[in-house]
Design a protein around this motif. Structure first.
Motif, short mmCIF file in Angstrom:
data_model
loop_
_atom_site.label_atom_id
_atom_site.label_comp_id
_atom_site.label_asym_id
_atom_site.label_seq_id
_atom_site.Cartn_x
_atom_site.Cartn_y
_atom_site.Cartn_z
N ARG A 166 0.86 -1.18 0.00
CA ARG A 166 0.00 0.00 0.00
C ARG A 166 0.90 1.23 0.00
O ARG A 166 2.08 1.15 0.38
CB ARG A 166 -0.93 0.02 1.21
CG ARG A 166 -1.96 -1.10 1.20
CD ARG A 166 -3.13 -0.80 2.10
NE ARG A 166 -4.13 -1.86 2.05
CZ ARG A 166 -5.36 -1.75 2.55
NH1 ARG A 166 -5.72 -0.63 3.15
NH2 ARG A 166 -6.22 -2.74 2.45
N PRO A 167 0.37 2.37 -0.41
CA PRO A 167 1.22 3.57 -0.42
C PRO A 167 1.83 3.90 0.93
O PRO A 167 2.97 4.35 1.01
CB PRO A 167 0.25 4.67 -0.88
CG PRO A 167 -0.75 3.95 -1.73
CD PRO A 167 -0.93 2.62 -1.07
N VAL A 168 1.08 3.68 2.02
CA VAL A 168 1.58 4.04 3.35
C VAL A 168 1.44 2.83 4.28
O VAL A 168 0.38 2.20 4.34
CB VAL A 168 0.81 5.23 3.94
CG1 VAL A 168 1.38 5.59 5.32
CG2 VAL A 168 0.86 6.43 3.01
N VAL A 169 2.49 2.53 5.01
CA VAL A 169 2.46 1.50 6.05
C VAL A 169 2.84 2.16 7.37
O VAL A 169 3.86 2.85 7.45
CB VAL A 169 3.42 0.33 5.74
CG1 VAL A 169 3.43 -0.67 6.90
CG2 VAL A 169 3.01 -0.37 4.44
N VAL A 170 2.01 1.96 8.39
CA VAL A 170 2.27 2.49 9.73
C VAL A 170 2.51 1.30 10.66
O VAL A 170 1.70 0.38 10.73
CB VAL A 170 1.07 3.32 10.24
CG1 VAL A 170 1.37 3.86 11.65
CG2 VAL A 170 0.77 4.47 9.28
N VAL A 171 3.65 1.31 11.35
CA VAL A 171 4.00 0.24 12.28
C VAL A 171 3.97 0.80 13.70
O VAL A 171 4.68 1.77 14.00
CB VAL A 171 5.38 -0.36 11.97
CG1 VAL A 171 5.72 -1.46 12.97
CG2 VAL A 171 5.43 -0.90 10.54
N ALA A 172 3.16 0.18 14.56
CA ALA A 172 3.12 0.55 15.97
C ALA A 172 3.93 -0.48 16.75
O ALA A 172 3.54 -1.65 16.84
CB ALA A 172 1.67 0.59 16.47
N VAL A 173 5.06 -0.04 17.30
CA VAL A 173 5.92 -0.95 18.06
C VAL A 173 5.40 -0.96 19.50
O VAL A 173 5.94 -0.29 20.39
CB VAL A 173 7.40 -0.50 17.98
CG1 VAL A 173 8.30 -1.54 18.67
CG2 VAL A 173 7.83 -0.29 16.54
N ASN A 174 4.34 -1.72 19.72
CA ASN A 174 3.69 -1.74 21.03
C ASN A 174 3.98 -3.01 21.81
O ASN A 174 3.25 -3.37 22.74
CB ASN A 174 2.17 -1.57 20.88
CG ASN A 174 1.54 -2.69 20.07
OD1 ASN A 174 2.18 -3.26 19.20
ND2 ASN A 174 0.28 -2.98 20.34
N GLY A 175 5.04 -3.70 21.45
CA GLY A 175 5.40 -4.92 22.16
C GLY A 175 6.36 -5.74 21.32
O GLY A 175 6.77 -5.35 20.22
N GLY A 176 6.74 -6.90 21.86
CA GLY A 176 7.67 -7.77 21.14
C GLY A 176 9.12 -7.39 21.39
O GLY A 176 9.42 -6.26 21.79
N GLY A 177 10.02 -8.34 21.14
CA GLY A 177 11.44 -8.10 21.35
C GLY A 177 12.12 -7.59 20.10
O GLY A 177 11.50 -7.33 19.06
#
Length: 213
Positions: A166-177
């Motif tokens: 998609r034209p825009v990808v938003v990643v929320a780093v709200n957990g995980g290592g």
């Protein structure tokens, strides 16, 4: 509407002379009583004739201009040679505030003119509430919404391999290592045709992407 003419009122005196009891005298000849005057009946009222006490109609209002029937143009497709180098924007956020930061980023993108179907949102920890809501209708319905591409699509970062570009990808780093982040950001960058927005710890994000963003 045309007025209804009133019927003449018939008075008792207009019905002829009264009978008088026989007294030996002839009844006097009654004086003629004029009948009621007929009222003039108004003719039909045309549209140009105003009602009494009401002003006539003013000049006709001009017709509104016709709206253009040309559909709004969607953002032009990004050439293949530029898909691997999207612009990267980092929004500093803690794991607890990453979802809120991602939601604000989506709102800003929509306000700036981005179509909802242009945006993919990925979460590295807990599912976004919208993803949980859509998944409650079933897996098939959930991915049909993704394939239709008419709205913002929210997905877990583990599904990045199934998500299309998609034209825009938003990643929320709200957990995980760090390992989880390393598995998510590179493919997320590949699926961002124009812009990758990452909401999370700048140090962790920079260590994965290999550049100060």
């Amino acid at each position: 509407m045309p007025l209804i003419p009133e019927e003449p009122q018939i008075h008792e005196s207009a019905q002829g002379p009264r009978a008088t009891p026989a007294t030996g005298r002839a009844a006097s000849t009654p004086r003629p009583v004029p009948g009621p005057r007929p009222r003039p009946v108004p003719g039909p009222r045309s549209a140009a004739t105003p009602r009494p006490g009401h002003p006539g109609r003013g000049p006709a209002r001009p017709a509104p201009p016709e709206r253009s029937q040309v559909p709004a143009e969607r953002p032009a497709a990004v050439p293949e040679e530029t898909r691997s180098v999207p612009q990267i924007q980092l929004i500093p956020a803690s794991a607890e505030g990453a979802l809120d930061a991602a939601d604000e980023a989506v709102d800003l993108l929509l306000d700036s003119g981005r179509a909802p179907g242009d945006i993919l949102v990925l979460t590295t920890g807990e599912q976004h509430p919208w993803a949980t809501h859509e998944l409650s209708f079933g897996e098939n319905s959930y991915w049909e919404q993704h394939d239709t591409g008419e709205d913002v699509f929210f997905a877990d970062a583990s599904a990045v391999g199934r998500a299309t570009a998609r034209p825009v990808v938003v990643v929320a780093v709200n957990g995980g290592g760090d390992d989880d982040l390393a598995r998510v950001l590179p493919p997320a960058r590949e699926r961002a045709a124009a812009l990758l927005v990452v909401c999370g710890d700048p140090q962790r994000v920079n260590s994965v992407l290999g550049a100060g963003v």
